[in-house]
Design a protein around this motif. Structure first.
Motif, PDB file in Angstrom:
ATOM      1  N   GLY A  86       5.634 -24.954 -93.581  1.00 20.48           N
ATOM      2  CA  GLY A  86       6.514 -25.939 -93.539  1.00 20.48           C
ATOM      3  C   GLY A  86       7.871 -25.162 -93.911  1.00 20.48           C
ATOM      4  N   LEU A  87       9.176 -25.705 -93.628  1.00 26.29           N
ATOM      5  CA  LEU A  87      10.233 -24.493 -94.386  1.00 26.29           C
ATOM      6  C   LEU A  87      10.581 -23.524 -95.325  1.00 26.29           C
ATOM      7  N   LEU A  88      10.543 -24.782 -96.729  1.00 26.74           N
ATOM      8  CA  LEU A  88      10.848 -24.378 -98.484  1.00 26.74           C
ATOM      9  C   LEU A  88       8.770 -24.542 -98.772  1.00 26.74           C
ATOM     10  N   ASP A  89       8.692 -23.097 -99.188  1.00 29.95           N
ATOM     11  CA  ASP A  89       7.810 -23.577-100.527  1.00 29.95           C
ATOM     12  C   ASP A  89       7.713 -23.830-102.061  1.00 29.95           C
ATOM     13  N   TYR A 106       9.146 -20.157 -92.105  1.00 32.15           N
ATOM     14  CA  TYR A 106       8.486 -21.265 -92.990  1.00 32.15           C
ATOM     15  C   TYR A 106       7.556 -20.393 -93.735  1.00 32.15           C
ATOM     16  N   LYS A 107       7.698 -20.783 -95.083  1.00 31.71           N
ATOM     17  CA  LYS A 107       7.114 -20.450 -96.437  1.00 31.71           C
ATOM     18  C   LYS A 107       6.208 -21.019 -97.297  1.00 31.71           C
ATOM     19  N   THR A 121       8.462 -13.280 -91.040  1.00 32.59           N
ATOM     20  CA  THR A 121       9.168 -13.101 -90.076  1.00 32.59           C
ATOM     21  C   THR A 121       9.480 -14.459 -89.265  1.00 32.59           C
ATOM     22  N   GLY A 122       8.311 -15.521 -90.017  1.00 31.89           N
ATOM     23  CA  GLY A 122       8.523 -17.051 -88.798  1.00 31.89           C
ATOM     24  C   GLY A 122       7.827 -16.322 -87.571  1.00 31.89           C
TER      25      GLY A 122
END
Length: 217
Positions: A86-89, A106-107, A121-122
């Protein structure tokens, strides 16, 4: 390679023991030997201890090989690669806008079997040649402008995309997917178009990326 090293150590140990025995055999006791002979006896004893250690290493190596074979039997000898992020942790909010195209990092890592995805880096990097499945989603939260545009890219080339360019609406979501072949070292990532945004809530995970190896080639 490990077996070869252990075998060489064993052969060297046996050679030194044989030499030591030849030198010390005529003597009745170490107390009656010359200082050089006593030194050889000490070396011989040290080599004998080394042989015991070599034997222990051989036992451990055999156990390790057995464990590897059992593991291969469990997974069928096939590589396992799968990840979901997911994008935010933490927290929530928009990512972007940026003045240039930017890979999304994605963190929040749900899974990363094979460790092919890099949250710093994603970027997903294929370590196994094969056919892969990727799915990505994006969310636009009550933003009339700028809108949301993301691309799935392989080595810099667009594979698929999701757009939200409608006027006067909000809370839009979209997703897309692709099945693509990858060579070892190929990179895959999701890129945010310049001057657009995506929204995510760490508790809901509205903007995500997932992928897995279907079969190796």
């Amino acid at each position: 390679m490990m077996k070869m090293k252990i075998k060489m150590m064993k052969n060297v140990a046996l050679l030194f023991v044989a030499v030591g025995c030849c030198v010390c055999e005529p003597q009745t006791s170490c107390g009656e030997e010359s200082s050089s002979s006593c030194a050889i006896c000490s070396v011989t004893q040290g080599i004998a201890m080394l042989m015991e250690k070599v034997k222990l290493l051989e036992t451990r190596l055999e156990k390790s090989e057995k464990d590897v074979e059992e593991l291969r039997g469990l997974i069928g000898g096939r590589p396992q690669v799968a990840f979901s992020v997911g994008l935010l942790d933490s927290n929530n909010g928009n990512t972007g806008p940026f003045t240039e195209a930017t890979p999304l990092k994605y963190k929040k890592v749900f899974s990363n079997m094979g460790s092919c995805y890099n949250p710093s880096t994603g970027v997903f990097t294929a370590l196994v040649k094969g056919m892969y499945f990727f799915r990505f989603t994006m969310f636009n939260h009550q933003v009339s402008s700028p809108k949301s545009v993301v691309y799935l890219k392989r080595n810099g080339q667009v594979v698929a995309s999701v757009w939200d360019m409608g006027a006067g609406d909000s809370n839009d979501t979209g997703s897309n997917a692709a099945v693509i072949p990858l060579e070892v070292g190929d990179n895959v990532w999701v890129e945010l178009r310049p001057n657009t945004v995506v929204y995510d809530d760490s508790g809901l995970s509205l903007t995500t990326l997932s992928g897995f190896l279907i079969f190796p080639m």
